[in-house]
Design a protein around this motif. Structure first.
Motif, PDB file in Angstrom:
ATOM      1  N   GLN A  27      -8.214  30.331 -12.240  1.00  0.00           N
ATOM      2  CA  GLN A  27      -9.143  29.458 -12.939  1.00  0.00           C
ATOM      3  C   GLN A  27     -10.427  29.252 -12.129  1.00  0.00           C
ATOM      4  O   GLN A  27     -11.531  29.289 -12.676  1.00  0.00           O
ATOM      5  CB  GLN A  27      -8.496  28.100 -13.223  1.00  0.00           C
ATOM      6  N   LEU A  28     -10.273  29.034 -10.844  1.00  0.00           N
ATOM      7  CA  LEU A  28     -11.441  28.854  -9.976  1.00  0.00           C
ATOM      8  C   LEU A  28     -12.303  30.112  -9.950  1.00  0.00           C
ATOM      9  O   LEU A  28     -13.536  30.039 -10.036  1.00  0.00           O
ATOM     10  CB  LEU A  28     -11.008  28.491  -8.560  1.00  0.00           C
ATOM     11  N   SER A  74     -22.861  24.701  -5.353  1.00  0.00           N
ATOM     12  CA  SER A  74     -22.659  23.455  -4.609  1.00  0.00           C
ATOM     13  C   SER A  74     -22.285  22.317  -5.559  1.00  0.00           C
ATOM     14  O   SER A  74     -21.349  21.552  -5.292  1.00  0.00           O
ATOM     15  CB  SER A  74     -23.917  23.099  -3.826  1.00  0.00           C
ATOM     16  N   GLU A  75     -22.989  22.214  -6.644  1.00  0.00           N
ATOM     17  CA  GLU A  75     -22.688  21.184  -7.646  1.00  0.00           C
ATOM     18  C   GLU A  75     -21.293  21.393  -8.235  1.00  0.00           C
ATOM     19  O   GLU A  75     -20.520  20.443  -8.381  1.00  0.00           O
ATOM     20  CB  GLU A  75     -23.744  21.231  -8.751  1.00  0.00           C
ATOM     21  N   LEU A  99     -10.690  25.092 -16.034  1.00  0.00           N
ATOM     22  CA  LEU A  99     -11.379  25.715 -17.164  1.00  0.00           C
ATOM     23  C   LEU A  99     -11.488  24.812 -18.385  1.00  0.00           C
ATOM     24  O   LEU A  99     -12.449  24.922 -19.132  1.00  0.00           O
ATOM     25  CB  LEU A  99     -10.682  27.023 -17.553  1.00  0.00           C
ATOM     26  N   SER A 100     -10.551  23.923 -18.562  1.00  0.00           N
ATOM     27  CA  SER A 100     -10.601  23.066 -19.750  1.00  0.00           C
ATOM     28  C   SER A 100     -11.102  21.658 -19.459  1.00  0.00           C
ATOM     29  O   SER A 100     -11.161  20.823 -20.354  1.00  0.00           O
ATOM     30  CB  SER A 100      -9.213  22.987 -20.382  1.00  0.00           C
ATOM     31  N   ASN A 101     -11.496  21.407 -18.240  1.00  0.00           N
ATOM     32  CA  ASN A 101     -11.958  20.082 -17.843  1.00  0.00           C
ATOM     33  C   ASN A 101     -13.422  19.881 -18.254  1.00  0.00           C
ATOM     34  O   ASN A 101     -14.302  20.608 -17.807  1.00  0.00           O
ATOM     35  CB  ASN A 101     -11.801  19.925 -16.333  1.00  0.00           C
ATOM     36  N   LYS A 102     -13.671  18.866 -19.058  1.00  0.00           N
ATOM     37  CA  LYS A 102     -15.031  18.579 -19.544  1.00  0.00           C
ATOM     38  C   LYS A 102     -15.925  17.973 -18.456  1.00  0.00           C
ATOM     39  O   LYS A 102     -17.132  17.954 -18.594  1.00  0.00           O
ATOM     40  CB  LYS A 102     -14.981  17.620 -20.741  1.00  0.00           C
ATOM     41  N   ASN A 103     -15.328  17.467 -17.380  1.00  0.00           N
ATOM     42  CA  ASN A 103     -16.104  16.891 -16.285  1.00  0.00           C
ATOM     43  C   ASN A 103     -16.644  17.935 -15.318  1.00  0.00           C
ATOM     44  O   ASN A 103     -17.429  17.611 -14.436  1.00  0.00           O
ATOM     45  CB  ASN A 103     -15.265  15.886 -15.504  1.00  0.00           C
ATOM     46  N   ILE A 104     -16.204  19.144 -15.490  1.00  0.00           N
ATOM     47  CA  ILE A 104     -16.658  20.235 -14.623  1.00  0.00           C
ATOM     48  C   ILE A 104     -17.597  21.115 -15.424  1.00  0.00           C
ATOM     49  O   ILE A 104     -17.249  21.600 -16.487  1.00  0.00           O
ATOM     50  CB  ILE A 104     -15.465  21.062 -14.086  1.00  0.00           C
ATOM     51  N   MET A 105     -18.781  21.284 -14.899  1.00  0.00           N
ATOM     52  CA  MET A 105     -19.806  22.056 -15.603  1.00  0.00           C
ATOM     53  C   MET A 105     -19.278  23.306 -16.129  1.00  0.00           C
ATOM     54  O   MET A 105     -18.994  24.072 -16.647  1.00  0.00           O
ATOM     55  CB  MET A 105     -21.004  22.357 -14.726  1.00  0.00           C
ATOM     56  N   ARG A 160     -14.015  19.391  -6.461  1.00  0.00           N
ATOM     57  CA  ARG A 160     -13.428  18.602  -5.377  1.00  0.00           C
ATOM     58  C   ARG A 160     -13.086  17.196  -5.858  1.00  0.00           C
ATOM     59  O   ARG A 160     -11.992  16.689  -5.606  1.00  0.00           O
ATOM     60  CB  ARG A 160     -14.388  18.539  -4.194  1.00  0.00           C
ATOM     61  N   SER A 161     -14.003  16.576  -6.551  1.00  0.00           N
ATOM     62  CA  SER A 161     -13.786  15.232  -7.073  1.00  0.00           C
ATOM     63  C   SER A 161     -12.593  15.194  -8.025  1.00  0.00           C
ATOM     64  O   SER A 161     -11.745  14.293  -7.947  1.00  0.00           O
ATOM     65  CB  SER A 161     -15.045  14.749  -7.794  1.00  0.00           C
ATOM     66  N   GLU A 162     -12.507  16.169  -8.907  1.00  0.00           N
ATOM     67  CA  GLU A 162     -11.383  16.228  -9.845  1.00  0.00           C
ATOM     68  C   GLU A 162     -10.055  16.465  -9.125  1.00  0.00           C
ATOM     69  O   GLU A 162      -9.046  15.847  -9.451  1.00  0.00           O
ATOM     70  CB  GLU A 162     -11.615  17.311 -10.892  1.00  0.00           C
ATOM     71  N   PHE A 163     -10.059  17.332  -8.134  1.00  0.00           N
ATOM     72  CA  PHE A 163      -8.834  17.596  -7.383  1.00  0.00           C
ATOM     73  C   PHE A 163      -8.374  16.357  -6.623  1.00  0.00           C
ATOM     74  O   PHE A 163      -7.178  16.089  -6.527  1.00  0.00           O
ATOM     75  CB  PHE A 163      -9.032  18.763  -6.421  1.00  0.00           C
ATOM     76  N   LEU A 164      -9.314  15.609  -6.067  1.00  0.00           N
ATOM     77  CA  LEU A 164      -8.958  14.379  -5.363  1.00  0.00           C
ATOM     78  C   LEU A 164      -8.342  13.349  -6.305  1.00  0.00           C
ATOM     79  O   LEU A 164      -7.550  12.511  -5.883  1.00  0.00           O
ATOM     80  CB  LEU A 164     -10.181  13.787  -4.661  1.00  0.00           C
ATOM     81  N   ASN A 165      -8.683  13.446  -7.564  1.00  0.00           N
ATOM     82  CA  ASN A 165      -8.095  12.582  -8.590  1.00  0.00           C
ATOM     83  C   ASN A 165      -6.859  13.209  -9.231  1.00  0.00           C
ATOM     84  O   ASN A 165      -6.387  12.748 -10.276  1.00  0.00           O
ATOM     85  CB  ASN A 165      -9.126  12.265  -9.674  1.00  0.00           C
TER      86      ASN A 165
END
Length: 66
Positions: free
Chosen positions: A28-29, A42-43, A60-66, A49-54
């Motif tokens: 996926q990455l 970088s963005e 791929l299906s995360n709307k918070n990741i560009m 990183r923020s999502e993984f910490l949570n």
């Protein structure tokens, strides 16, 4: 490499015929970075990183990741 598939067509078939969320996180990455312009790495990294910490490991299906 995770799936021991090296033929480009076989890799494409795997991606096209699998539910994105079921793909290994490394795959996926890889897909996400391949679809992202270099100047946005970088963005993207910071968002992932923020999502993984949570404990949200969907890339791929995360709307918070560009």
């Amino acid at each position: 490499m995770f799936y021991n598939i090296y033929d480009p067509q076989d890799i494409k078939d795997l991606i096209n015929n699998s539910k994105r969320s079921n793909l290994d996180i490394q795959v996926q990455l890889f897909i996400k970075y391949m679809r992202t312009p270099v100047d946005k790495y970088s963005e993207l990294y910071n968002q992932i990183r923020s999502e993984f910490l949570n404990k949200n490991y969907s890339v791929l299906s995360n709307k918070n990741i560009m």
